[in-house]
Write a protein that holds these residues in place. Structure first.
Motif, PDB file in Angstrom:
ATOM      1  N   ARG A   1      -6.233  -0.768  -5.768  1.00  0.00           N
ATOM      2  CA  ARG A   1      -7.600  -0.102  -4.903  1.00  0.00           C
ATOM      3  C   ARG A   1      -6.950   0.757  -4.267  1.00  0.00           C
ATOM      4  NH1 ARG A   1      -9.996  -0.934  -0.351  1.00  0.00           N
ATOM      5  NH2 ARG A   1      -8.132  -2.191   0.655  1.00  0.00           N
ATOM      6  N   SER A   2      -7.914   2.070  -4.604  1.00  0.00           N
ATOM      7  CA  SER A   2      -7.471   2.978  -3.470  1.00  0.00           C
ATOM      8  C   SER A   2      -9.015   4.095  -3.360  1.00  0.00           C
ATOM      9  CB  SER A   2      -7.186   4.679  -4.781  1.00  0.00           C
ATOM     10  OG  SER A   2      -6.607   5.572  -4.573  1.00  0.00           O
ATOM     11  N   GLU A   3      -8.853   4.750  -1.672  1.00  0.00           N
ATOM     12  CA  GLU A   3      -8.973   5.779  -1.200  1.00  0.00           C
ATOM     13  C   GLU A   3      -9.079   6.950  -1.014  1.00  0.00           C
ATOM     14  OE1 GLU A   3      -8.260   4.451   2.342  1.00  0.00           O
ATOM     15  OE2 GLU A   3      -8.305   2.278   2.283  1.00  0.00           O
TER      16      GLU A   3
ATOM     17  N   ASP B   1     -11.322   1.227 -10.100  1.00  0.00           N
ATOM     18  CA  ASP B   1     -11.410   3.091  -9.258  1.00  0.00           C
ATOM     19  C   ASP B   1     -10.866   3.934 -10.915  1.00  0.00           C
ATOM     20  OD1 ASP B   1     -11.772   3.026  -6.820  1.00  0.00           O
ATOM     21  OD2 ASP B   1     -10.269   1.927  -6.870  1.00  0.00           O
TER      22      ASP B   1
ATOM     23  N   SER C   1      -2.638  11.493  -5.628  1.00  0.00           N
ATOM     24  CA  SER C   1      -3.267  10.047  -6.133  1.00  0.00           C
ATOM     25  C   SER C   1      -2.231   9.471  -7.039  1.00  0.00           C
ATOM     26  CB  SER C   1      -4.601  10.056  -6.586  1.00  0.00           C
ATOM     27  OG  SER C   1      -4.567  10.954  -7.604  1.00  0.00           O
TER      28      SER C   1
ATOM     29  N   TRP D   1     -11.700  15.278   5.982  1.00  0.00           N
ATOM     30  CA  TRP D   1     -11.070  13.989   7.686  1.00  0.00           C
ATOM     31  C   TRP D   1     -10.332  15.152   8.045  1.00  0.00           C
ATOM     32  CZ3 TRP D   1     -11.025  15.213   2.504  1.00  0.00           C
ATOM     33  CH2 TRP D   1     -11.226  13.589   2.077  1.00  0.00           C
TER      34      TRP D   1
ATOM     35  N   LEU E   1      -5.740   8.115   4.140  1.00  0.00           N
ATOM     36  CA  LEU E   1      -6.272   7.840   2.563  1.00  0.00           C
ATOM     37  C   LEU E   1      -5.355   6.812   2.177  1.00  0.00           C
ATOM     38  CD1 LEU E   1      -7.565  10.971   1.920  1.00  0.00           C
ATOM     39  CD2 LEU E   1      -8.485   8.682   2.280  1.00  0.00           C
ATOM     40  N   ARG E   2      -5.315   5.794   2.032  1.00  0.00           N
ATOM     41  CA  ARG E   2      -4.406   5.006   0.926  1.00  0.00           C
ATOM     42  C   ARG E   2      -4.779   4.069  -0.469  1.00  0.00           C
ATOM     43  NH1 ARG E   2      -0.475   4.256   4.990  1.00  0.00           N
ATOM     44  NH2 ARG E   2       0.641   2.927   3.510  1.00  0.00           N
TER      45      ARG E   2
ATOM     46  N   HIS F   1      -4.361   0.135  -2.182  1.00  0.00           N
ATOM     47  CA  HIS F   1      -3.947  -1.021  -2.190  1.00  0.00           C
ATOM     48  C   HIS F   1      -3.430  -1.769  -2.714  1.00  0.00           C
ATOM     49  CE1 HIS F   1      -4.653  -0.467   2.170  1.00  0.00           C
ATOM     50  NE2 HIS F   1      -5.798   0.231   1.587  1.00  0.00           N
TER      51      HIS F   1
ATOM     52  N   SER G   1       1.062  -1.178  -0.345  1.00  0.00           N
ATOM     53  CA  SER G   1      -0.418   0.165  -0.035  1.00  0.00           C
ATOM     54  C   SER G   1       0.455   1.166   0.463  1.00  0.00           C
ATOM     55  CB  SER G   1      -1.129  -0.328   1.373  1.00  0.00           C
ATOM     56  OG  SER G   1      -0.606   0.142   2.183  1.00  0.00           O
TER      57      SER G   1
END
Length: 320
Positions: free
Chosen positions: A97-99, A57, A108, A308, A34-35, A37, A7
């Protein structure tokens, strides 16, 4: 080859964005809440050399061999394989997969570079060391943004607060006291490459005036570094506010960001400014711990699309 996961965190520019592209220093912190993966699984029954990349995403489900040559992810993988001396792509499925919101100033694309390089190098049995990861992720992120300072990929690779100036050794910044922040997404979007190009055009037309403001930003970055190290939150907040004014003068803020910055200050934030490429995207406010909820609610009321809270503990950071 066993299945592999990795990650990468998001990032926040505390002070110095844009000026850092012109050789000035900046301070960045990891946004570990926020990560992105990455998981890689062997494709046992697939034809040798079949590499499939899947990311809901990014709206992507492609074979490596079918990707266009200018696709950034393909360029990242080619760069890594060349560096490791691997001739053919591994037979596997790589999932992302990204948050991390896209285009919001959270790094990002840098997280994508770091995450893929970290996971794929480990899957191939040659995990990159810190320096290799920093260098290769910087080159990879250039496929997306063009001219860059390298601060995003560096802070995400190391995942620690840094004082960064291109061509100089990276310094860790260890705050004497814990720092608390509220971060908000304005919802407005301007690609980082576009805001960088905007400032480059501004610099060309009004070099002396623009250079003077970039020099002034550097002074605020230096003040902020000292404030963090002596534990003066009010000094740090004032430096953030001054940095925001200079960025706004350069045309790098926008009405949506201005509203959020003002709302957070009126709610008690010690300092607030845009964070990242600007002309949209994210803002960050330095807040006393007791005021976190108040500032958060003020930002939601002011129209933030997402909010956040995050902290930088004094004990979090290791030496570079």
């Amino acid at each position: 080859m066993p299945a592999t996961t990795a990650s990468a965190s998001a990032k926040l520019i505390l002070l110095g964005e844009h000026a850092v592209v012109y050789g000035h220093p900046a301070i960045a912190i990891p946004f570990s809440d926020l990560r992105l993966h990455v998981s890689i699984e062997p494709a046992i029954l697939a034809k040798p050399g079949t590499l499939r990349i899947i990311s809901h995403d990014l709206n992507m489900d492609l074979l490596f061999e079918d990707m266009s040559q200018d696709e950034p992810i393909k360029q990242m993988i080619i760069l890594l394989l060349h560096f490791l001396g691997v001739k053919n792509p591994p037979t596997c499925t790589l999932r992302v997969r990204s948050e991390i919101p896209l285009g919001a100033g959270f790094g990002s694309s840098a997280a994508l570079s770091v995450g893929i390089l970290r996971a794929l190098s480990a899957f191939l049995g040659h995990p990159l060391n810190e320096k290799e990861l920093v260098d290769l992720s910087y080159q990879s992120d250039q496929f997306i943004h063009g001219r860059l300072s390298g601060i995003d990929t560096t802070v995400i690779s190391l995942e620690q607060a840094i004082y960064y100036q291109r061509g100089h050794s990276v310094e860790s910044v260890k705050p004497l006291n814990s720092l608390h922040f509220v971060v908000a997404d304005s919802g407005a979007r301007t690609p980082t490459a576009q805001s960088i190009a905007y400032l480059a055009g501004h610099y060309e037309k009004e070099k002396d005036k623009t250079k003077s403001k970039l020099d002034a930003i550097e002074e605020q970055v230096k003040i902020a570094k000292r404030a963090m190290r002596i534990g003066d939150r009010h000094m740090l907040g004032a430096a953030m506010n001054a940095n925001q004014s200079l960025l706004a003068d350069l045309g790098l803020s926008c009405p949506e960001l201005g509203m959020l910055v003002n709302a957070s200050r009126e709610a008690g934030a010690l300092g607030a400014k845009l964070s990242g490429g600007g002309q949209g995207g994210a803002m960050i406010a330095l807040v006393e711990e007791r005021n976190l909820l108040t500032v958060r609610e003020a930002l939601i009321e002011a129209g933030a699309k997402a909010v956040w809270t995050t902290s930088l503990p004094a004990t979090q950071i290791k030496a570079v």
